[in-house]
Write an enzyme that holds these catalytic residues in place. Structure first.
Site, mmCIF file in Angstrom:
data_model
loop_
_atom_site.group_PDB
_atom_site.id
_atom_site.type_symbol
_atom_site.label_atom_id
_atom_site.label_comp_id
_atom_site.label_asym_id
_atom_site.label_seq_id
_atom_site.Cartn_x
_atom_site.Cartn_y
_atom_site.Cartn_z
ATOM 1 N N GLU A 77 4.435 8.451 19.101
ATOM 2 C CA GLU A 77 5.794 8.316 19.587
ATOM 3 C C GLU A 77 6.912 8.467 18.485
ATOM 4 O OE1 GLU A 77 5.729 5.180 22.142
ATOM 5 O OE2 GLU A 77 4.653 6.244 23.886
HETATM 6 C C1 BMA Z 1 3.176 3.532 24.203
HETATM 7 C C2 BMA Z 1 2.165 3.266 23.423
HETATM 8 C C3 BMA Z 1 1.864 1.937 22.808
HETATM 9 C C4 BMA Z 1 2.303 0.869 23.902
HETATM 10 C C5 BMA Z 1 2.246 1.593 25.313
HETATM 11 C C6 BMA Z 1 2.461 0.500 26.420
HETATM 12 O O1 BMA Z 1 4.511 3.362 23.681
HETATM 13 O O2 BMA Z 1 2.086 4.343 22.246
HETATM 14 O O3 BMA Z 1 2.726 1.740 21.558
HETATM 15 O O4 BMA Z 1 1.529 -0.087 23.888
HETATM 16 O O5 BMA Z 1 3.101 2.539 25.396
HETATM 17 O O6 BMA Z 1 4.031 0.419 26.243
#
Ligand code: BMA
Length: 806
Positions: free
Chosen positions: A409
C-alpha cells in the site's frame, strides 16, 4: 569438514541487577513472562502495562566454549537478531547490528568466553534515524519506517504494540578450514520437460591457492565443476522431471539437492535443500478489460484462491515448526492455494516455506514495507539492499515461492493519502520498489516475477489502485459501504478485502477472564484495534440484521455470520468473473493475538464461521447465484481440469417451506471455466418471503468436506433477495441428537445459518463445518472432535440460527 554446533543453550537475560534464564530463539517479553516478571500482555489490558519493556536496553549473555578442533577458522553465526544490538566477546566488540531481517556472521577464531548481546530500544534507533533523515508520513503513529524491524510489532489495526528485542532465530558456532560454501543460489527451471538446477556458488576461503571442486546431486543425477577464485557454477539436468504443482493441480514432487564442496578428495562443506521443478510467470498483458494479473504455473493460468498471512504471533520466535504446519494445513484444508506474506511482517521462515512446499501452497512474499513512506537515506538504504539480497537467496530453493512484491500500500499511500504533498520531494521508498528491489530480484533470482507493490496498476499513468489494471485492494466496502458493493466491480486481482468479526467465544473468555462481555466492554474495546472498528461492525450489521440490543451472544453470532456473508459476496462474484478476475486474497487468514479482526482463524487458532465458509468458496467447484444484466443466473465455477456437466434443480420457495415453482435444467461448465445458466423468469424469488435454492450435481471432488452441499456429490446455492432484517423468519424448529459422529440436526422448518459453536461445548472442541442452511425435513451431522462429554442439552445450547427478532 565444516562443524556446526548450536549455541542456543545457556543464555541469560540481565534484569534488575540479577539474571533470568533466557530462551533462544526467543525474545525479552517471553523471557520476562516465563520468569513471572510481567503479566501476559495478551490478557485483559496488560499490553499497556508492559509498554516499558520496549523502551529499555536488554542484555543477553552466554559462554562461547573453547574447543580445540584443529580448524583454521571459527565463526559465530546469528540467524536473526531483533533488532539493534552490540555484540561483544570478552568485552571486545564483534559488531553492531540494526536489522531484524538479516543474519550475521562474526569471525571469532581463537576466541572463547563471555558473549554478550546488548540490545538498545528499537524506539531509540528509530528516533535517531528520524532525527537524521527527517519525518515521513505513515498510516500509524509509531516510528516503524525508520528501523528494519517487523513493522506490526509497533501495533496495527489488528495487533498490539509490543516492541520486543532478542535473539529471535538460532545461534551457532561454525568451525572450518580451507573453504566453506558462503552462498548458494539454485536457479530451478523446466526447459522442454527437462528439470534444470543451476547452482551458482560463492565460497569463502582461508587459502586462496587450494583447488576446489563442487559436486551436485539431484534425483540420481550428478555434475561437477571447478571453483575459480571464489565462484563456481554447477548445472544438473533431470530429464522427464516430475513437476511440482500447486494443490488441486497435481502432486508436489520435491527433490533433494546435495551440493558438496571438495578440496581434493576431502569434503569441506555440504549444502542440502529440497527443490521442485515448475515454471512460473505473471501475465500482466493488456486486454479488452485493462491489464490483467494472472499467475501461470507450469503453463496453467490460475485463479488464485488466496489468504493474507500476518505473523502468527506478535512474538514470531514463538511460532514453532509444528504451529506453522498446523496453521498452513488449516489454510490448505479450506481450499486455499495461495498465501500472501504481508509486508508489515517478516520474510517468512524455512519452516513456513517447507510447509508450503509440501502442501502445494503458492506463496507471494512481500518485501517488508507497509503503510508508510520509507526513507531511502543511510543507514536504511544499505540495510534494505543487504536484507533483500540475503532473503531472495535464502528463499530461492522453495518451489512454493512464486512472486516477490515490493511493498504493501505504499504506492497507493503516496498518491492517495496526502503523502505526496507532505513529503515535499523527500525520499519515500519509490527507489526501493521501482529500482533497487526489482534489480536485486532480477540479478539474484531471475526465475521469479516481481511486482512493485500491492496494489499497483503497473504504471504511474494510472491510479495505483485502479481495478482495471493489476492488483486492487477493496477497502471502501468494509470502511464505508454495504458488502453488496463488492458486486459493483470486477477488479483484475483482489489482493486485499475483508470483513471483521470477533474471535470465538472461548478465545474471548480466555483473553478477558474477569469481564462481563459486551460489544463495548473495556476489554472488548481494547482487543479491537481498528479505527472505528466497532462502529463499522455495527453499521455493517445493521444493514442486514436487527441489532440485538444488549444480547452479547446474539451479537457475537450475527457479527460472525455477517463476516462470512460479506466475504462470500466478494468471492462468489469475483470467481464468477474468471478469467477477467484472476484471484482473491482474503484479508486475513490468521491473527497474532486474541482480537476482533478480519481473520478467519482467531488468535487462539480457533476457526470462525468464515473459515468454514472459505471451504465452500474456495472449493474446485462453486455454485453461486449472481446477477447479469439485471437478471439472476446460476454460475457454475469450475476450476477442475474436467468438464462439469449435470442437472441443475431450481426451486423457488417461501420461508414457510412452500414450493412456489421449480425447474430442472442442464448445467455445463468447461474445464477451468465458468458456466452460466439463466434463472427462468417465473423462478426469480420476489420479496422478503421468498428465496431460491439451486442444487447441482458435481460428480467430481470439490475440495474440503461437503459443507453447503445438498447431499453427497452435490452443490447448493441459496439466494435470498431481501436483507435478513426484512425476512419474516419462521420460529425455527429442529431436533438435535448426539452420536459418535457428532451432532445431528433434523430441521422441521427452514433453519437458516445453523451454527454449532463447538468451543462452547468444550474449549478444546472443534466442529467440521460452519454455517448450514436446512430446508424443512433436511438433516445435517456436524462432526465434533475434542468434546469430552457429549450431551444433547449442551449441543442445543451451543447451536445458533436465524430467528425472528425477540
Ligand atoms: C490493509 C492491510 C493492513 C490492514 C488491513 C486492514 O491496509 O494492508 O495494513 O491491517 O488493510 O485495515
Amino acid at each position: 569438514m565444516l562443524e556446526a554446533s548450536s549455541l542456543d543453550d545457556g543464555w541469560q537475560l540481565r534484569h534488575g541487577g540479577g539474571r533470568l534464564p533466557a530462551v533462544v530463539p526467543g525474545c525479552v517479553h517471553t523471557d520476562l513472562l516465563a520468569a513471572g516478571v510481567i503479566p501476559d500482555p495478551f490478557l485483559g489490558r496488560a499490553e499497556t502495562e508492559v509498554a516499558w519493556v520496549g523502551r529499555r536496553e536488554w542484555t543477553y549473555e552466554t559462554q562461547v566454549p573453547s574447543v580445540s578442533s584443529g580448524h583454521e577458522q571459527t565463526d559465530l553465526v546469528f540467524d536473526g537478531l531483533d533488532t539493534v544490538a552490540e555484540i561483544t566477546l570478552n568485552g571486545r566488540l564483534l559488531g553492531r547490528v540494526r536489522n531484524m531481517h538479516r543474519a550475521y556472521r562474526f569471525d571469532v577464531t581463537g576466541l572463547s568466553g563471555d558473549l554478550a548481546v546488548r540490545f538498545v530500544s528499537a524506539y531509540a534507533e528509530a528516533e535517531a534515524v528520524r532525527g537524521k533523515v527527517g519525518d515521513r508520513p505513515g498510516a500509524y503513529p509509531e516510528p516503524y519506517q525508520y528501523v528494519r524491524k517487523m513493522a506490526c510489532s509497533f501495533g496495527w489495526d489488528w495487533g498490539p504494540t509490543l516492541v520486543t528485542a532478542g535473539i529471535w532465530r538460532p545461534v551457532r558456532v561454525e568451525r572450518w578450514s580451507t573453504a566453506r560454501l558462503a552462498r548458494v543460489r539454485p536457479l530451478v527451471t523446466v526447459e522442454e520437460g527437462v528439470g534444470v538446477v543451476e547452482l551458482r556458488v560463492d565460497v569463502e576461503r582461508t587459502r586462496v591457492e587450494a583447488g576446489l571442486v563442487l559436486e551436485a546431486r539431484v534425483a540420481g543425477r550428478r555434475a561437477r565443476a571447478e571453483v575459480t577464485g571464489t565462484h563456481g557454477v554447477v548445472r544438473v539436468e533431470v530429464p522427464d522431471a516430475e513437476l511440482w504443482w500447486p494443490r488441486g493441480y497435481g502432486e508436489q514432487a520435491l527433490h533433494e539437492v546435495e551440493l558438496t564442496l571438495h578440496h581434493g578428495s576431502a569434503p569441506l562443506d555440504v549444502w542440502r535443500r529440497r527443490v521442485g521443478f515448475r515454471s512460473v510467470g505473471l501475465d500482466t498483458s493488456a486486454d479488452a478489460h485493462g491489464s490483467g494479473f494472472t499467475l501461470v504455473v507450469n503453463g496453467e493460468r490460475l485463479f488464485a484462491r488466496g489468504v493474507n498471512w500476518i505473523p502468527d504471533d506478535v512474538f514470531p520466535s514463538r511460532v514453532t515448526r509444528e504451529r506453522y504446519r498446523k496453521r498452513l494445513r488449516q489454510a490448505a484444508d479450506a481450499g486455499v492455494d495461495l498465501v500472501r506474506v504481508w509486508g508489515g511482517g517478516i520474510y517468512e521462515s524455512e519452516d513456513f516455506y517447507d510447509a508450503c512446499d509440501e502442501l502445494g501452497l503458492l506463496v507471494w512474499q512481500d518485501f517488508p514495507f507497509a503503510c508508510a513512506a520509507y526513507p531511502e537515506e543511510q543507514p536504511l538504504r544499505s540495510e534494505v539492499e543487504a536484507e533483500a539480497r540475503e532473503n531472495v537467496v535464502r528463499l530461492m530453493p522453495h518451489p512454493s515461492l512464486v512472486l516477490w512484491n515490493g511493498n504493501n500500500e505504499n504506492l497507493w499511500g503516496f498518491r492517495d493519502w496526502g503523502w505526496e504533498e507532505r513529503l515535499g520531494g523527500d525520499s519515500w521508498g519509490e527507489g526501493y520498489y521501482l529500482g533497487m528491489l526489482p534489480r536485486v530480484v532480477a540479478e539474484l533470482d531471475p526465475t521469479r516475477p516481481y511486482t512493485a507493490g500491492s496494489p499497483w496498476s503497473g504504471s504511474w499513468e494510472r491510479h495505483p489502485n485502479d481495478p482495471a489494471h493489476g492488483t486492487h485492494h477493496s477497502w471502501e466496502v468494509w470502511n464505508r459501504q454495504d458488502y453488496a458493493e463488492y458486486r459493483s466491480e470486477v477488479p483484475r486481482f483482489v489482493a486485499e478485502f475483508g470483513w471483521q468479526a470477533p474471535p470465538a467465544y472461548a478465545t474471548l473468555r480466555r483473553a478477558l477472564p474477569d469481564e462481563e462481555l459486551a460489544a463495548d466492554s473495556p476489554g472488548m474495546l481494547h482487543h479491537q484495534k481498528a479505527e472505528d472498528g466497532n462502529g463499522k461492525l455495527e453499521r455493517g450489521l445493521a444493514r442486514h440484521f436487527t441489532l440485538p440490543d444488549g444480547d452479547f451472544d446474539r451479537w457475537h453470532y450475527l457479527t460472525q455470520v455477517n463476516q462470512a456473508r460479506a466475504v462470500a459476496a466478494g468471492i462468489e462474484h469475483w470467481r464468477s468473473h474468471w478469467p477477467v478476475c484472476a484471484g482473491t486474497i482474503v484479508w486475513q487468514l490468521n491473527d497474532c493475538w486474541p482480537v476482533t479482526s478480519w481473520a478467519a482463524i482467531d488468535g487462539d487458532g480457533r476457526e470462525k464461521p468464515l473459515y468454514h465458509e472459505l471451504r465452500r468458496l474456495y472449493a474446485d467447484r462453486l455454485l453461486t447465484v449472481q446477477v447479469r444484466e439485471g437478471r439472476l443466473v446460476v454460475a457454475a465455477v469450475n476450476q477442475c481440469g474436467d468438464r462439469w456437466a449435470g442437472t441443475l434443480v431450481l426451486r423457488r420457495l417461501s420461508v414457510e417451506g412452500e414450493v412456489i415453482g421449480s425447474a430442472e435444467l442442464h448445467l455445463v461448465a468447461r474445464a477451468r471455466e465458468v458456466g452460466l445458466v439463466p434463472v427462468p423468469a417465473g423462478l426469480e424469488p420476489d420479496g422478503p418471503k421468498e428465496f431460491l435454492v439451486a442444487d447441482a450435481s458435481a460428480p467430481l471432488r470439490t475440495g474440503g468436506v461437503d459443507a453447503g452441499r445438498a447431499g453427497r456429490g452435490a452443490l447448493r446455492a441459496v439466494h435470498f433477495p431481501a436483507p435478513d432484517r426484512e425476512i419474516p423468519w419462521p420460529q425455527p424448529e429442529f431436533e438435535v441428537s448426539v452420536g459418535p459422529d457428532g451432532v445431528t440436526v433434523v430441521a422441521r422448518t427452514l433453519v437458516r445459518d445453523l451454527l454449532l459453536q463447538a468451543d462452547r461445548l468444550d474449549p478444546g472442541a472443534r466442529a467440521d463445518r460452519g454455517l448450514v442452511t436446512l430446508l424443512p425435513g433436511e438433516r445435517v451431522t456436524i462432526g465434533v472432535r475434542g468434546w469430552g462429554n457429549p450431551d444433547v442439552a449442551a449441543a442445543r445450547a451451543a447451536l445458533r440460527c436465524q430467528e425472528p427478532p425477540r
